[in-house]
Structures are given as structure tokens and as C-alpha cells.
Write an enzyme that holds these catalytic residues in place. Structure first.
Site, PDB file in Angstrom:
ATOM      1  N   ASP A   1      47.110  47.356  40.443  1.00 30.30           N
ATOM      2  CA  ASP A   1      46.830  45.923  40.474  1.00 30.30           C
ATOM      3  C   ASP A   1      45.407  45.619  40.927  1.00 30.30           C
ATOM      4  O   ASP A   1      44.802  46.376  41.694  1.00 30.30           O
ATOM      5  CB  ASP A   1      47.800  45.202  41.419  1.00 30.30           C
ATOM      6  CG  ASP A   1      49.235  45.254  40.930  1.00 30.30           C
ATOM      7  OD1 ASP A   1      49.438  45.371  39.712  1.00 30.30           O
ATOM      8  OD2 ASP A   1      50.139  45.178  41.777  1.00 30.30           O
ATOM      9  N   TYR A   2      44.914  44.474  40.502  1.00 37.04           N
ATOM     10  CA  TYR A   2      43.582  43.980  40.861  1.00 37.04           C
ATOM     11  C   TYR A   2      43.381  43.989  42.370  1.00 37.04           C
ATOM     12  O   TYR A   2      42.326  44.362  42.876  1.00 37.04           O
ATOM     13  CB  TYR A   2      43.436  42.569  40.294  1.00 37.04           C
ATOM     14  CG  TYR A   2      42.146  41.857  40.608  1.00 37.04           C
ATOM     15  CD1 TYR A   2      40.939  42.279  40.041  1.00 37.04           C
ATOM     16  CD2 TYR A   2      42.129  40.744  41.446  1.00 37.04           C
ATOM     17  CE1 TYR A   2      39.755  41.611  40.304  1.00 37.04           C
ATOM     18  CE2 TYR A   2      40.950  40.070  41.709  1.00 37.04           C
ATOM     19  CZ  TYR A   2      39.765  40.515  41.143  1.00 37.04           C
ATOM     20  OH  TYR A   2      38.590  39.848  41.410  1.00 37.04           O
TER      21      TYR A   2
END
Length: 197
Positions: free
Chosen positions: A42-43
Site C-alpha cells: 500500500d501507498y
């Protein structure tokens, strides 16, 4: 031989090579042509990301059917109870169905690089660290699991995928390995004979 790149993906970096909105991507750190991520991170998560130039190896690393364990260090809000650990180990119910059982334990605060920006801290609410090992790869799974047992994730760092470990890579650093390409399934020879009806 196939190329493997083990990258310590920094916080707030997209797990792709292009972005239209100005956010940082893998291209800001990896300048090796022809490699692609084997799975995602994830970012707002950090840590180990594997890239490879071999499509079959990419699938073996990332596809859930291979159940390659992924290990995370997770900082959560609150002091995790034994009951919450038991729930995580047994599998918790999420909106997209129950998770598989996982390994979960409390750990001492690990020696990690400072995150920028740092996590939000509340003076009245303690935090603690867990080590979770899962064999699935659902969207934001670890965050949803800890939230489901009452302990929201504040920081998430992946430290291992199978036997590959982050070791002492700093954020944005990577090392390259050469590995034997996986055995490809042989296709059956096709016959040119027509079947008799």
C-alpha cells in the site's frame, strides 16, 4: 537466470512506475529496465517489495494460491490483549469473508528508520508492536485485521516475503539477486491428425 530486486519501499510511494498526480513511484528509486512488482504494498505502508523481470516468478511470489508467507511489523494503537492475539491467530471476519489463520505475537519496539511524517501520537493512548505472518494478500488486509480486533494500525512495515528479508536496506535502497528461473510447464505437443467422427 532471473533478476530479483529487493526494495525497501518508502512510506507514501505508489507501487507502480507511473503516476499522473505527482506522487512518488517506484521509478524514483529503481532504474532497472524490464522489472515489475511481484505483488503490491500500500501507498501508506513501508518495507520489502520484490520486483522481477520474470513473469512466472512474479506469479509464484504474488499469487495467493502459492501461500508464500509475508511477515509484517505492525504498530497499533493500544496495548494488544491476549484475546485479540488469539482472534488474529484463528482468523478474523472481514467484509470479504474470514481470513486464514496467521501467526501473531507481540514484539519489542523494533529498530527502524524514522518515518516522515511520523505517526500521530496521543499522550493518553499507548501503542505497541506486533509481528504478523499471513499467507493471503487481500487489499489492506493487515490493517483491516487489526482494526477488526479493536487495535487500529498506525504503522505497517513488511520485513519478509518467504525467505527474502529486508535486512538492513534503508528506505529507497535495493539490492539485486540473480535466481534460477522457475520450471515452466511443458506444453503437450498438438497433433495435426483430425479426430474421426
Amino acid at each position: 537466470m532471473s533478476t530479483l530486486i529487493l526494495l525497501n519501499k518508502p512510506f507514501q510511494v505508489l507501487c507502480q512506475f507511473r503516476a499522473k498526480d505527482g506522487r512518488k513511484t517506484l521509478a524514483d528509486y529503481v532504474r532497472v529496465p524490464g522489472v515489475y512488482p511481484a505483488g503490491r504494498l500500500d501507498y501508506d505502508s513501508e518495507g520489502l517489495l520484490i520486483l522481477t523481470d520474470d513473469g512466472q516468478l512474479q506469479a509464484q511470489i504474488s499469487h495467493p494460491r502459492h501461500k508464500l508467507p509475508k511477515t509484517y511489523w505492525v504498530q497499533v494503537e493500544g496495548e494488544v490483549s491476549d484475546e485479540a492475539l488469539d482472534l488474529l491467530r484463528a482468523g478474523v471476519s472481514l467484509k470479504d469473508g474470514p481470513t486464514l489463520p496467521c501467526k501473531a505475537r507481540r514484539i519489542e519496539t523494533p529498530q527502524l528508520w524514522p518515518r516522515s511524517p511520523p505517526i500521530r501520537e496521543r499522550a493518553a493512548i499507548p501503542t505497541c508492536w506486533l509481528e504478523l505472518e499471513i499467507t493471503e494478500g487481500r487489499n489492506r488486509q493487515v490493517r483491516r485485521m487489526t482494526a477488526a480486533v479493536g487495535f487500529p494500525t498506525l504503522r505497517l512495515v513488511r520485513i519478509a516475503i518467504g525467505n527474502w528479508r529486508l535486512d538492513n536496506l534503508a528506505p529507497g535502497e535495493y539490492r539485486t539477486e540473480r535466481v534460477h528461473a522457475p520450471q515452466r510447464a511443458r506444453r503437450r505437443p498438438t497433433s495435426s491428425r483430425r479426430k474421426r467422427v
